[in-house]
Design an enzyme around this catalytic site. Structure first.
Site, PDB file in Angstrom:
ATOM      1  N   GLY A   1       1.113   1.020  -4.139  1.00 37.50           N
ATOM      2  CA  GLY A   1       1.883   0.059  -4.929  1.00 37.50           C
ATOM      3  C   GLY A   1       3.075   0.672  -5.636  1.00 37.50           C
TER       4      GLY A   1
ATOM      5  N   VAL B   1       0.806  -1.226   0.000  1.00 35.90           N
ATOM      6  CA  VAL B   1       0.000   0.000   0.000  1.00 35.90           C
ATOM      7  C   VAL B   1       0.838   1.275   0.000  1.00 35.90           C
ATOM      8  CG1 VAL B   1      -2.045  -1.032   1.049  1.00 35.90           C
ATOM      9  CG2 VAL B   1      -0.233  -0.115   2.519  1.00 35.90           C
ATOM     10  N   TYR B   2       2.151   1.160   0.094  1.00 35.69           N
ATOM     11  CA  TYR B   2       2.978   2.367   0.040  1.00 35.69           C
ATOM     12  C   TYR B   2       2.846   2.989  -1.344  1.00 35.69           C
ATOM     13  CZ  TYR B   2       5.333   0.877   4.381  1.00 35.69           C
ATOM     14  OH  TYR B   2       5.628   0.495   5.675  1.00 35.69           O
ATOM     15  N   ALA B   3       2.384   4.222  -1.382  1.00 37.60           N
ATOM     16  CA  ALA B   3       2.138   4.927  -2.644  1.00 37.60           C
ATOM     17  C   ALA B   3       1.227   4.105  -3.558  1.00 37.60           C
ATOM     18  CB  ALA B   3       3.448   5.263  -3.360  1.00 37.60           C
TER      19      ALA B   3
END
Length: 335
Positions: free
Chosen positions: A56, A52-54
């Protein structure tokens, strides 16, 4: 850089990890490339990310750099799954979601496997044994080499790790009915956030689970850069990260930061080095995860490799930052 075993497994990782929370959003490809190369050249191996960072983007960016910029075999890739961008239900650790998320992570990373796959948070709506079976499936299929958890409370970690160990004792991972032991737990831990010492860290130590501290610099506050004002180029001045930093800008945190600065002056090092050395060498810690904005910041963090804090400095920092632990942690006979 020195390396350590990750929990009671055979996996060795650098005792400092590189975090990628801002990659693909605040950190572009050029800056990320500089960070990864600097980290690798210093002997670093553990790189932590999440699906979920950015949205994907962090995994995509890391995937583009693996193999081309640094050898894939030299990097211990750790990612997470289970966190979903849904305001009504932030976490989904069902077998369906987790295994689908793992396949999507592998595609973004451009690799056949991740070295460490972590459940991002505890999901009260999914039976824990179902979540853990998804980890076993990932290991058995070769899509992940080791498994861990993140943001689990003490009882949640103890229950999960004990469940897995019961399977290991009953037949061993990879056998019929066998389960794979948990290698790690990732939790926020710093001189400004010592809550894990109440139950999580004792459980991890007892069960042989390595601790990977996130935000080891107190979300940047322990560097001392917020002592007088908020720098305009800092996370504290960022519209989307200011709420992340704000809880550590109170008077109590200020006293801890002042103590760190005093210790740094006495040792002729920086507050950053003192703060990182303190958390890196706490019992049970495998590798703090550092999120730097550029290679210069990362180089400053990596300079802590040669620093070991004197016992009297550690004790002074312990005292000034000590959390209040009363019943049932305190000896009941003294109450």
């Amino acid at each position: 850089m020195e390396h350590r075993q990750l929990g009671r497994t055979g996996l060795r990782v650098s005792r400092m990890g590189l975090g990628t929370l801002t990659w693909g959003r605040d950190t572009g490809e050029g800056e990320a490339a500089g960070l990864l190369k600097t980290f690798w050249e210093a002997g670093g191996t553990l790189v932590d990310t999440a699906d979920v960072y950015a949205d994907g983007g962090a995994e995509c960016l890391l995937g583009r750099l693996l193999g081309g910029l640094v050898p894939r075999r030299d990097i211990v890739v750790a990612t997470k799954a289970g966190s979903v961008p849904d305001p009504d239900r932030r976490f989904d650790t069902s077998r369906r979601h987790l295994l689908g998320a793992l396949d999507a992570s592998l595609a973004r990373l451009g690799t056949d496997y991740v070295d460490l796959w972590q459940v991002h948070a505890f999901d009260p709506y999914t039976p824990l044994d179902e979540t853990l079976q998804a980890l076993d499936t990932a290991i058995a299929s070769g899509r992940a080499r080791y498994a861990g958890v993140s943001n689990f409370s003490g009882w949640q970690l103890a229950k999960a790790a004990t469940w897995q160990l019961a399977g290991v004792a009953g037949g061993g991972a990879g056998t019929v009915g066998g389960r794979t032991r948990l290698a790690s737990t990732q939790m926020e831990y710093s001189l400004l956030q010592r809550g894990v010492e109440r139950e999580v860290l004792p459980a991890a130590l007892d069960l042989g689970v390595g601790l990977l501290p996130s935000s080891p610099l107190g979300r940047g506050v322990l560097t001392g850069k917020y002592r007088d004002a908020t720098p305009p180029d800092s996370r504290g001045a960022s519209a989307h990260l200011a709420p992340f930093v704000a809880p550590y800008l109170d008077e109590e945190a200020g006293r801890v930061v002042d103590a760190v600065a005093t210790a740094a002056d006495g040792l002729a090092v920086t507050p950053l080095e003192v703060s990182l050395a303190w958390v890196r060498d706490r019992p049970g810690v495998t590798a703090p995860l550092v999120g730097a904005r550029n290679a210069e910041q990362l180089t400053a963090a990596l300079s802590v490799e040669g620093l070991t804090l004197p016992d009297e400095i550690c004790q002074a920092l312990d005292d000034v930052s000590a959390p209040v632990h009363r019943y049932p942690d305190q000896d009941w006979s003294t109450l």
